[in-house]
Design an enzyme around this catalytic site. Structure first.
Site, mmCIF file in Angstrom:
data_model
loop_
_atom_site.group_PDB
_atom_site.id
_atom_site.type_symbol
_atom_site.label_atom_id
_atom_site.label_comp_id
_atom_site.label_asym_id
_atom_site.label_seq_id
_atom_site.Cartn_x
_atom_site.Cartn_y
_atom_site.Cartn_z
ATOM 1 N N ASP A 46 0.908 -1.254 0.022
ATOM 2 C CA ASP A 46 -0.049 0.196 -0.098
ATOM 3 C C ASP A 46 0.998 1.267 -0.046
ATOM 4 O O ASP A 46 1.455 1.434 1.085
ATOM 5 C CB ASP A 46 -0.857 -0.017 1.182
ATOM 6 C CG ASP A 46 -1.692 1.287 1.074
ATOM 7 O OD1 ASP A 46 -2.829 1.146 0.711
ATOM 8 O OD2 ASP A 46 -1.478 2.312 1.933
ATOM 9 N N TYR A 51 3.872 9.528 0.003
ATOM 10 C CA TYR A 51 4.719 8.959 0.639
ATOM 11 C C TYR A 51 6.141 9.417 0.180
ATOM 12 O O TYR A 51 7.180 9.153 0.975
ATOM 13 C CB TYR A 51 4.531 7.367 0.888
ATOM 14 C CG TYR A 51 3.092 7.100 1.377
ATOM 15 C CD1 TYR A 51 2.347 8.272 2.158
ATOM 16 C CD2 TYR A 51 2.634 5.714 1.373
ATOM 17 C CE1 TYR A 51 0.977 7.962 2.598
ATOM 18 C CE2 TYR A 51 1.343 5.620 1.810
ATOM 19 C CZ TYR A 51 0.574 6.276 2.275
ATOM 20 O OH TYR A 51 -0.515 6.310 2.904
ATOM 21 N N LYS A 80 -2.147 5.869 -4.378
ATOM 22 C CA LYS A 80 -3.049 6.890 -4.190
ATOM 23 C C LYS A 80 -2.540 8.201 -4.909
ATOM 24 O O LYS A 80 -1.499 8.786 -4.962
ATOM 25 C CB LYS A 80 -3.349 7.220 -2.784
ATOM 26 C CG LYS A 80 -3.147 6.055 -1.790
ATOM 27 C CD LYS A 80 -3.573 6.216 -0.309
ATOM 28 C CE LYS A 80 -3.438 5.080 0.411
ATOM 29 N NZ LYS A 80 -1.833 4.567 0.754
ATOM 30 N N HIS A 113 -6.671 9.977 -2.426
ATOM 31 C CA HIS A 113 -6.162 9.543 -1.120
ATOM 32 C C HIS A 113 -7.009 10.604 0.058
ATOM 33 O O HIS A 113 -7.139 9.917 0.983
ATOM 34 C CB HIS A 113 -4.564 10.349 -1.107
ATOM 35 C CG HIS A 113 -3.664 9.919 -0.003
ATOM 36 N ND1 HIS A 113 -2.509 9.817 -0.383
ATOM 37 C CD2 HIS A 113 -4.032 9.721 1.351
ATOM 38 C CE1 HIS A 113 -1.980 9.403 0.959
ATOM 39 N NE2 HIS A 113 -2.842 9.053 1.818
HETATM 40 N N1 LIG Z 1 -5.215 6.684 3.303
HETATM 41 C C1 LIG Z 1 -4.622 7.266 4.289
HETATM 42 O O1 LIG Z 1 -4.869 8.657 4.352
HETATM 43 C C2 LIG Z 1 -3.782 6.776 5.080
HETATM 44 C C3 LIG Z 1 -3.351 7.087 6.417
HETATM 45 C C4 LIG Z 1 -2.163 6.701 7.095
HETATM 46 C C5 LIG Z 1 -1.796 5.333 6.831
HETATM 47 N N2 LIG Z 1 -2.171 4.860 5.650
HETATM 48 C C6 LIG Z 1 -1.596 3.511 5.319
HETATM 49 O O2 LIG Z 1 -1.826 2.792 6.176
HETATM 50 C C7 LIG Z 1 -0.581 2.179 6.638
HETATM 51 C C8 LIG Z 1 -0.661 1.748 8.105
HETATM 52 O O3 LIG Z 1 -0.846 2.790 8.899
HETATM 53 P P1 LIG Z 1 0.648 3.688 9.818
HETATM 54 O O4 LIG Z 1 1.677 3.582 8.984
HETATM 55 O O5 LIG Z 1 -0.318 4.935 10.136
HETATM 56 O O6 LIG Z 1 0.346 2.753 11.073
HETATM 57 P P2 LIG Z 1 0.480 1.213 11.592
HETATM 58 O O7 LIG Z 1 0.864 0.355 10.815
HETATM 59 O O8 LIG Z 1 -0.683 1.152 12.267
HETATM 60 O O9 LIG Z 1 1.626 1.395 12.708
HETATM 61 C C9 LIG Z 1 3.142 1.948 12.388
HETATM 62 C C10 LIG Z 1 3.912 1.979 13.792
HETATM 63 O O10 LIG Z 1 3.572 0.853 14.557
HETATM 64 C C11 LIG Z 1 4.941 0.387 14.829
HETATM 65 N N3 LIG Z 1 4.633 -1.140 14.838
HETATM 66 C C12 LIG Z 1 4.560 -2.088 13.588
HETATM 67 N N4 LIG Z 1 4.256 -3.112 14.080
HETATM 68 C C13 LIG Z 1 4.257 -3.308 15.187
HETATM 69 C C14 LIG Z 1 4.303 -4.406 16.210
HETATM 70 N N5 LIG Z 1 3.856 -5.528 15.772
HETATM 71 N N6 LIG Z 1 4.346 -4.065 17.479
HETATM 72 C C15 LIG Z 1 4.803 -2.890 18.008
HETATM 73 N N7 LIG Z 1 4.863 -1.742 17.093
HETATM 74 C C16 LIG Z 1 4.567 -1.979 15.723
HETATM 75 C C17 LIG Z 1 5.849 0.498 13.687
HETATM 76 O O11 LIG Z 1 7.092 0.734 14.013
HETATM 77 P P3 LIG Z 1 8.183 0.048 13.522
HETATM 78 O O12 LIG Z 1 8.296 0.284 12.132
HETATM 79 O O13 LIG Z 1 9.296 0.332 14.290
HETATM 80 O O14 LIG Z 1 8.020 -1.303 13.773
HETATM 81 C C18 LIG Z 1 5.350 2.145 13.319
HETATM 82 O O15 LIG Z 1 5.832 3.142 14.195
HETATM 83 C C19 LIG Z 1 0.724 3.143 6.005
HETATM 84 O O16 LIG Z 1 1.717 2.656 6.029
HETATM 85 C C20 LIG Z 1 -0.005 3.663 4.762
HETATM 86 O O17 LIG Z 1 0.207 2.804 3.748
HETATM 87 C C21 LIG Z 1 -3.116 5.383 4.722
#
Ligand SMILES: NC(=O)c1ccc[n+]([C@@H]2O[C@H](COP(=O)([O-])OP(=O)(O)OC[C@H]3O[C@@H](n4cnc5c(N)ncnc54)[C@H](OP(=O)(O)O)[C@@H]3O)[C@@H](O)[C@H]2O)c1
Length: 322
Positions: A46, A51, A80, A113
């Site tokens: 994704d 990004y 996106k 997005h």
């Molecule tokens: N459409 C939109 O507007 C939108 C907005 C936000 C995000 N997104 C998409 O959604 C994806 C995921 O969301 P996100 O990046 O906000 O957050 P997330 O994946 O929910 O969280 C990422 C954070 O959690 C940590 N983490 C990951 N696995 C873990 C585990 N097993 N235990 C403890 N900590 C953990 C990561 O650190 P480490 O890397 O150190 O493990 C990072 O700091 C994004 O990468 C993006 O592709 C889309």
């Protein structure tokens, strides 16, 4: 049998229910991180223009394809359109730039997005431009309506460049309107979804329209604390929440797995990001087991209607969720 995919309307494509998110994956790490994710079994990537790492993400995908780890048709690539390209005159050039950066012939899913039409910044001037015009510190809107943008997305489908099209960060009002003129219905809505922001009415209504949901930021505040988002700094961390930890312990899982499984069990896809291979692997292991009803019910009680990814939380006058 364990559910590992969601079926998309119109194409019948099987979208993996667990994917890998590319937000905040540093450019210097992105090729290897994406390659490692694919090597460890992730079959959905994704990404987004915003990004700023699509060249490197594309290198990681192509390396995995070249090494025979996956065939192109076995990997589901989502990306996106950024807010500054909403004009019907700018969509195709923005998409072409992304496809070129990714070094692919098509994407599996192309999302809008945010429903926020920002004044265009030419690709040659700044890429990706973020929320402001270069040198400015205020957001500026432009008159690019969604009803003109969506047909440009439909043209990408007709041209075989995007297999599926969808939306992100939209509410029922906007989707209801979009459905009145869409020739091709959105396949997916991607939204912030975690126990503090459960959005049960939106999730139910959207799923009833045969539109699949992808949950982002499944770990709640964790992703937004480093960005200095006030609501995230004030919130109790979900990954260390007593109830989540207790459920994890009782089922011999990690809190992260419980948070991801909770979404998957509501029929929503998840796209966790991690820089650690161990966490990547454990995050992907959320389809072969389930949470009992009492654990799901306990998590339901944690809803606070608390959103972290709100443009107004970044200081922009864009209260799009109000
Ligand atoms: N459409 C939109 O507007 C939108 C907005 C936000 C995000 N997104 C998409 O959604 C994806 C995921 O969301 P996100 O990046 O906000 O957050 P997330 O994946 O929910 O969280 C990422 C954070 O959690 C940590 N983490 C990951 N696995 C873990 C585990 N097993 N235990 C403890 N900590 C953990 C990561 O650190 P480490 O890397 O150190 O493990 C990072 O700091 C994004 O990468 C993006 O592709 C889309």
């Amino acid at each position: 049998m364990a559910q590992t995919t969601l079926t998309l309307n119109r194409t019948g494509d099987k979208m993996p229910i667990v994917g890998f998110g590319c937000w905040k994956v540093a450019n210097e790490d992105a090729e290897n991180t994406i390659y490692t994710a694919i090597k460890n079994g992730y079959r959905l990537i994704d990404g987004a223009a915003d990004y700023g790492n699509e060249v490197e993400v594309g290198r990681g995908i192509n390396k995995a394809i070249k090494e025979g780890i996956v065939k192109r048709e076995e990997i589901f690539v989502t990306t996106k359109l950024w807010n500054t390209y909403h004009s019907k005159d700018n969509v195709r050039a923005a998409f072409d730039k992304q496809l070129k950066d990714l070094n692919l012939d098509y994407v599996d899913l192309y999302l809008i997005h945010f429903p926020v039409p920002l004044k265009n910044v030419p690709i040659e001037t700044a890429y990706p431009p973020g929320w402001y015009q270069p040198g400015e510190d205020k957001v500026q809107l432009e008159r690019s309506p969604l009803h003109e943008l969506w047909p440009e997305f439909e043209k990408l489908v007709d041209a075989g460049l995007a297999r599926n099209i969808g939306i992100s960060n939209m509410n029922v009002q906007l989707i209801m309107d979009l459905l009145t003129y869409a020739k091709i219905k959105p396949s997916v809505l991607q939204i912030e979804l975690h126990p503090y922001l459960q959005q049960s009415v939106l999730v139910k209504w959207v799923q009833e329209q045969d539109i699949q949901i992808t949950a982002y930021s499944s770990f709640g505040p964790a992703s937004f604390v480093p960005l200095g988002v006030d609501s995230a700094k004030k919130a109790a961390p979900l990954l260390q929440h007593d109830d989540i930890s207790a459920i994890a312990k009782a089922h011999n899982k990690t809190p992260a797995q419980v948070l991801l499984r909770w979404s998957v069990q509501r029929g929503c896809a998840v796209i966790p990001k991690s820089s650690s291979e161990d966490r990547m692997v454990s995050n992907a292991d959320v389809t072969s087991w389930s949470l009992p009803e009492d654990a799901m019910a306990k998590i339901t009680q944690l809803d606070l209607n608390l959103r972290f990814n709100d443009p107004s939380g970044y200081g922009f006058n864009l209260p799009i969720f109000s």
